[in-house]
Design a protein around this motif. Structure first.
Motif, PDB file in Angstrom:
ATOM      1  N   GLY A 185       0.805  -1.217   0.000  1.00  0.00           N
ATOM      2  CA  GLY A 185       0.000   0.000   0.000  1.00  0.00           C
ATOM      3  C   GLY A 185       0.836   1.263   0.000  1.00  0.00           C
ATOM      4  N   ILE A 186       1.890   1.267   0.797  1.00  0.00           N
ATOM      5  CA  ILE A 186       2.760   2.449   0.865  1.00  0.00           C
ATOM      6  C   ILE A 186       3.414   2.720  -0.483  1.00  0.00           C
ATOM      7  CG2 ILE A 186       4.929   3.332   1.834  1.00  0.00           C
ATOM      8  CD1 ILE A 186       4.150   1.985   4.478  1.00  0.00           C
ATOM      9  N   TYR A 187       3.981   1.686  -1.089  1.00  0.00           N
ATOM     10  CA  TYR A 187       4.675   1.872  -2.372  1.00  0.00           C
ATOM     11  C   TYR A 187       3.694   2.138  -3.506  1.00  0.00           C
ATOM     12  CZ  TYR A 187       9.304   0.717  -0.620  1.00  0.00           C
ATOM     13  OH  TYR A 187      10.509   0.756   0.054  1.00  0.00           O
ATOM     14  N   PHE A 188       2.522   1.527  -3.452  1.00  0.00           N
ATOM     15  CA  PHE A 188       1.504   1.776  -4.474  1.00  0.00           C
ATOM     16  C   PHE A 188       1.051   3.232  -4.426  1.00  0.00           C
ATOM     17  CE2 PHE A 188      -3.088   1.936  -5.540  1.00  0.00           C
ATOM     18  CZ  PHE A 188      -3.007   1.609  -6.880  1.00  0.00           C
ATOM     19  N   PHE A 189       0.838   3.735  -3.222  1.00  0.00           N
ATOM     20  CA  PHE A 189       0.431   5.142  -3.089  1.00  0.00           C
ATOM     21  C   PHE A 189       1.543   6.081  -3.545  1.00  0.00           C
ATOM     22  CE2 PHE A 189       0.407   9.094  -0.660  1.00  0.00           C
ATOM     23  CZ  PHE A 189      -0.856   9.585  -0.963  1.00  0.00           C
ATOM     24  N   ASN A 221       2.431   4.915  -7.734  1.00  0.00           N
ATOM     25  CA  ASN A 221       1.355   4.864  -8.729  1.00  0.00           C
ATOM     26  C   ASN A 221       0.299   5.952  -8.558  1.00  0.00           C
ATOM     27  OD1 ASN A 221       1.983   1.569  -8.143  1.00  0.00           O
ATOM     28  ND2 ASN A 221       2.174   2.308 -10.229  1.00  0.00           N
ATOM     29  N   LEU A 222      -0.051   6.273  -7.325  1.00  0.00           N
ATOM     30  CA  LEU A 222      -1.069   7.291  -7.107  1.00  0.00           C
ATOM     31  C   LEU A 222      -0.467   8.683  -6.969  1.00  0.00           C
ATOM     32  CD1 LEU A 222      -3.541   5.460  -4.677  1.00  0.00           C
ATOM     33  CD2 LEU A 222      -3.558   5.569  -7.174  1.00  0.00           C
ATOM     34  N   ASN A 223       0.580   8.804  -6.176  1.00  0.00           N
ATOM     35  CA  ASN A 223       1.169  10.120  -5.938  1.00  0.00           C
ATOM     36  C   ASN A 223       2.023  10.600  -7.119  1.00  0.00           C
ATOM     37  OD1 ASN A 223       1.713  12.430  -4.305  1.00  0.00           O
ATOM     38  ND2 ASN A 223       3.721  11.566  -3.796  1.00  0.00           N
ATOM     39  N   MET A 224       2.892   9.708  -7.646  1.00  0.00           N
ATOM     40  CA  MET A 224       3.780  10.088  -8.739  1.00  0.00           C
ATOM     41  C   MET A 224       3.193   9.785 -10.114  1.00  0.00           C
ATOM     42  SD  MET A 224       7.451   8.893  -7.071  1.00  0.00           S
ATOM     43  CE  MET A 224       8.394   9.697  -8.361  1.00  0.00           C
ATOM     44  N   GLY A 225       2.108   9.019 -10.146  1.00  0.00           N
ATOM     45  CA  GLY A 225       1.390   8.790 -11.393  1.00  0.00           C
ATOM     46  C   GLY A 225       2.019   7.795 -12.340  1.00  0.00           C
ATOM     47  N   MET A 272       2.961  -0.930 -12.490  1.00  0.00           N
ATOM     48  CA  MET A 272       3.331  -1.308 -11.130  1.00  0.00           C
ATOM     49  C   MET A 272       4.669  -2.030 -11.081  1.00  0.00           C
ATOM     50  SD  MET A 272      -0.285  -2.507  -9.376  1.00  0.00           S
ATOM     51  CE  MET A 272       0.513  -2.717  -7.771  1.00  0.00           C
ATOM     52  N   ASN A 273       5.420  -2.016 -12.202  1.00  0.00           N
ATOM     53  CA  ASN A 273       6.696  -2.730 -12.224  1.00  0.00           C
ATOM     54  C   ASN A 273       7.680  -2.162 -11.205  1.00  0.00           C
ATOM     55  OD1 ASN A 273       6.979  -0.350 -13.677  1.00  0.00           O
ATOM     56  ND2 ASN A 273       8.337  -1.217 -15.220  1.00  0.00           N
ATOM     57  N   VAL A 274       7.707  -0.825 -11.074  1.00  0.00           N
ATOM     58  CA  VAL A 274       8.603  -0.205 -10.089  1.00  0.00           C
ATOM     59  C   VAL A 274       8.165  -0.570  -8.676  1.00  0.00           C
ATOM     60  CG1 VAL A 274       9.499   1.972  -9.195  1.00  0.00           C
ATOM     61  CG2 VAL A 274       9.112   1.709 -11.647  1.00  0.00           C
ATOM     62  N   THR A 275       6.862  -0.589  -8.465  1.00  0.00           N
ATOM     63  CA  THR A 275       6.328  -0.935  -7.147  1.00  0.00           C
ATOM     64  C   THR A 275       6.724  -2.350  -6.747  1.00  0.00           C
ATOM     65  OG1 THR A 275       4.424   0.530  -7.484  1.00  0.00           O
ATOM     66  CG2 THR A 275       4.230  -1.152  -5.767  1.00  0.00           C
ATOM     67  N   LEU A 292      -6.824  -5.828  -7.524  1.00  0.00           N
ATOM     68  CA  LEU A 292      -7.803  -4.759  -7.673  1.00  0.00           C
ATOM     69  C   LEU A 292      -7.142  -3.399  -7.896  1.00  0.00           C
ATOM     70  CD1 LEU A 292     -10.263  -5.744  -4.781  1.00  0.00           C
ATOM     71  CD2 LEU A 292     -10.449  -6.313  -7.206  1.00  0.00           C
ATOM     72  N   TYR A 293      -5.853  -3.290  -7.565  1.00  0.00           N
ATOM     73  CA  TYR A 293      -5.162  -2.006  -7.668  1.00  0.00           C
ATOM     74  C   TYR A 293      -5.141  -1.446  -9.093  1.00  0.00           C
ATOM     75  CZ  TYR A 293      -3.505  -2.572  -2.856  1.00  0.00           C
ATOM     76  OH  TYR A 293      -3.437  -2.713  -1.488  1.00  0.00           O
ATOM     77  N   PRO A 294      -4.916  -2.292 -10.129  1.00  0.00           N
ATOM     78  CA  PRO A 294      -4.942  -1.745 -11.492  1.00  0.00           C
ATOM     79  C   PRO A 294      -6.285  -1.117 -11.856  1.00  0.00           C
ATOM     80  CG  PRO A 294      -3.865  -3.879 -11.487  1.00  0.00           C
ATOM     81  CD  PRO A 294      -4.455  -3.693 -10.112  1.00  0.00           C
ATOM     82  N   LEU A 295      -7.362  -1.633 -11.264  1.00  0.00           N
ATOM     83  CA  LEU A 295      -8.677  -1.059 -11.537  1.00  0.00           C
ATOM     84  C   LEU A 295      -8.781   0.355 -10.971  1.00  0.00           C
ATOM     85  CD1 LEU A 295     -10.925  -4.178 -10.741  1.00  0.00           C
ATOM     86  CD2 LEU A 295      -9.953  -3.467 -12.942  1.00  0.00           C
ATOM     87  N   ILE A 296      -8.091   0.573  -9.849  1.00  0.00           N
ATOM     88  CA  ILE A 296      -8.034   1.927  -9.275  1.00  0.00           C
ATOM     89  C   ILE A 296      -7.217   2.839 -10.183  1.00  0.00           C
ATOM     90  CG2 ILE A 296      -7.268   3.301  -7.296  1.00  0.00           C
ATOM     91  CD1 ILE A 296      -7.678   0.830  -5.550  1.00  0.00           C
ATOM     92  N   MET A 297      -6.072   2.319 -10.664  1.00  0.00           N
ATOM     93  CA  MET A 297      -5.204   3.105 -11.547  1.00  0.00           C
ATOM     94  C   MET A 297      -5.915   3.466 -12.841  1.00  0.00           C
ATOM     95  SD  MET A 297      -1.740   0.857 -10.980  1.00  0.00           S
ATOM     96  CE  MET A 297      -0.888   1.642 -12.345  1.00  0.00           C
ATOM     97  N   ARG A 298      -6.781   2.562 -13.307  1.00  0.00           N
ATOM     98  CA  ARG A 298      -7.469   2.793 -14.577  1.00  0.00           C
ATOM     99  C   ARG A 298      -8.370   4.023 -14.521  1.00  0.00           C
ATOM    100  NH1 ARG A 298      -9.083   4.041 -18.585  1.00  0.00           N
ATOM    101  NH2 ARG A 298      -9.783   2.859 -20.422  1.00  0.00           N
TER     102      ARG A 298
END
Length: 238
Positions: A30-34, A37-41, A45-48, A111-117
């Motif tokens: 969650g920390i790395y995803f936020f 992917n969410l904060n830096m856009g 998710m390969n970096v995550t 489910l995270y990619p669905l949020i990113m979408r």
């Protein structure tokens, strides 16, 4: 095997072990995803995933340390060893229960990619390929932890040894870089490449559906489950 699987799986949710494992994985992912992917856009998710493989160094020793060592310490393993069920089914039942616990946070991560979408275009194929690799990497490390847990009746020793083995595998790519070029293709290099579990994960990070890597991870699982079986068979006849 089904009974062993159900009993073992239930034990992880009756105690804190399963919840601690899932909480820690959820927290780090969650920390790395936020952050990425969410904060830096970042649209992938390969970096995550590449940044959070260290989570297994802590989470998996905690998850696997008691699976066989505790029963060995409390002598309850004698009930299993004398039960009218094969050792192979006992070990596979325990291994599949561990993998199921590991699969719970993976299912949520799907489910995270669905949020990113919702924020832009992404490559579902690339992301879910990385998710598959992350799952296989964890399952392979669980097999290693299961085997080490069968070697001792001390949970702390089992956890520490699992951490050490996984850490050595984690840094294997770096160790290979220190070898002189004259040793390229030698037996030592081939052994180090075989032990480099994390290195085979990189193909999935790149979005490549690497069949060779899949076979490698499945082979690691099969080998260590087999070794665990042999360890328990030795105890049955000793």
């Amino acid at each position: 095997m089904k009974a062993i699987y159900k009993r073992e799986l239930a034990s992880y949710f009756k105690s804190m072990t399963g919840y601690v494992f899932m909480f820690f994985v959820f927290l780090i992912v969650g920390i790395y995803f936020f952050a990425y992917n969410l904060n830096m856009g970042y649209p992938s998710m390969n970096v995550t995933f590449n940044s959070i493989t260290f989570v297994f160094l802590i989470a998996i020793p905690v998850l696997t340390m008691r699976v066989l060592s505790e029963e060995r310490k409390q002598k309850t393993d004698q009930l299993l060893l004398t039960a009218p069920v094969s050792i192979e089914k006992i070990v596979w039942g325990k291994f599949l229960a561990l993998v199921t616990v590991h699969l719970v946070p993976i299912a949520v991560v799907c489910l995270y990619p669905l949020i990113m979408r919702q924020f832009g275009e992404i490559s579902f194929v690339q992301i879910y390929t990385a998710v598959l690799g992350f799952f296989l990497l964890g399952a392979a490390n669980i097999a290693v932890g299961l085997f080490i847990s069968s070697l001792t009746d001390n949970q702390i020793i089992a956890a520490v040894l699992t951490f050490v083995v996984m850490f050595l595998s984690y840094i294997m790519s770096g160790l290979e870089s220190f070898l002189p070029s004259s040793m390229s293709g030698g037996i030592l290099v081939k052994i180090m490449e075989a032990c480099n579990v994390d290195g085979h994960f990189q193909a999935f990070i790149d979005g490549t559906f690497d069949v060779t890597a899949i076979i490698y991870f499945l082979s690691v699982m099969a080998v260590f489950v087999f070794l665990t079986t042999q360890t328990m068979k030795k105890r049955r006849w000793s």
